[in-house]
Design an enzyme around this catalytic site. Structure first.
Site, PDB file in Angstrom:
ATOM      1  N   HIS A  17       0.786  -1.220   0.056  1.00 41.30           N
ATOM      2  CA  HIS A  17      -0.072  -0.152  -0.042  1.00 41.30           C
ATOM      3  C   HIS A  17       0.760   1.313   0.019  1.00 41.30           C
ATOM      4  CE1 HIS A  17      -3.227  -2.706   2.387  1.00 41.30           C
ATOM      5  NE2 HIS A  17      -3.363  -2.439   1.246  1.00 41.30           N
ATOM      6  N   LYS A  41     -18.906  -4.427   9.491  1.00 39.92           N
ATOM      7  CA  LYS A  41     -17.714  -5.034   9.109  1.00 39.92           C
ATOM      8  C   LYS A  41     -16.724  -5.260  10.652  1.00 39.92           C
ATOM      9  CE  LYS A  41     -16.144  -6.028   4.305  1.00 39.92           C
ATOM     10  NZ  LYS A  41     -15.012  -5.822   3.733  1.00 39.92           N
ATOM     11  N   ARG A  90      -2.158  -5.967  -8.204  1.00 40.23           N
ATOM     12  CA  ARG A  90      -0.852  -7.057  -7.750  1.00 40.23           C
ATOM     13  C   ARG A  90      -1.079  -8.112  -8.818  1.00 40.23           C
ATOM     14  NH1 ARG A  90      -3.233  -8.312  -2.110  1.00 40.23           N
ATOM     15  NH2 ARG A  90      -4.974  -8.310  -3.379  1.00 40.23           N
ATOM     16  N   SER A 128      -2.839  -7.936   3.248  1.00 38.07           N
ATOM     17  CA  SER A 128      -2.973  -7.492   4.623  1.00 38.07           C
ATOM     18  C   SER A 128      -3.410  -8.971   5.573  1.00 38.07           C
ATOM     19  CB  SER A 128      -4.033  -6.589   4.867  1.00 38.07           C
ATOM     20  OG  SER A 128      -3.808  -5.528   4.317  1.00 38.07           O
TER      21      SER A 128
END
Ligand code: PNS
Length: 161
Positions: A17, A41, A90, A128
């Site tokens: 990031h 969430k 990615r 992550s």
């Protein structure tokens, strides 16, 4: 284009990031890192922790600010009067989701452009979720996240939401 928004969960921020933010900061006059704040969430790190870790990692980027958003991303981008959404790509596996998201956002807000930056090859496998899995099982995460994030993950401590 002057202002761009780099949105995400950042749970937590990784060096991948960070690389995207640094490169976006060279392309745009101003970059807002927008951390999604979705009370439904359950991220591992609270919104406050995620935002603090990003701010801590960016003292060398004066044209980057950190903010939060909930609701629709395009509404937030419009409120900020930004012209672009930045996303990192990615591997090929990212493409489907990112393509769908970019086209959905374009349908809602044709004036906002989504700009994709290819990840640096060093971070092409990095996520992550994997960083959290490695840290929780005692693996080495140095070089994958900024040092303060690594410390926080290793300590396993969680602050208040
Ligand atoms: O880091 P992430 O989890 O890949 O980021 C995803 C994010 C936050 C950019 C995306 O979920 C989002 O924009 N959410 C806001 C809701 C929205 O605007 N949805 C419509 C477009 S898909």
């Amino acid at each position: 284009m002057k202002k761009a928004v780099y949105p995400g969960s950042f749970d937590p921020i990784t060096n991948g990031h960070l690389d995207i933010i640094e490169r976006a900061a060279k392309l745009f006059g101003e970059v807002i890192v927008a951390v999604i704040h979705n009370p439904e969430k359950r991220p591992f790190f609270s919104f406050k922790e995620r935002a603090a870790m990003i701010k801590q990692a960016l003292p060398h980027c004066p044209n980057v600010t950190v903010d939060s958003f909930d609701g629709l991303l395009v509404d937030y981008v419009r409120r900020q009067k930004a012209g672009a959404i930045v996303r990192g790509l990615r591997a090929v596996s990212d493409f489907d989701y990112e393509f769908q998201m970019a086209l959905t956002n374009r349908r809602m807000a044709p004036e906002i452009e989504t700009v994709f930056l290819m990840t640096d090859y060093r971070y092409s496998y990095l996520s992550s979720s994997f960083v959290k899995q490695i840290a929780h099982r005692g693996g080495d995460i140095s070089g994958l996240v900024p040092p303060p994030v690594a410390l926080k993950l290793k300590s396993g401590k969680k602050g208040a939401k």
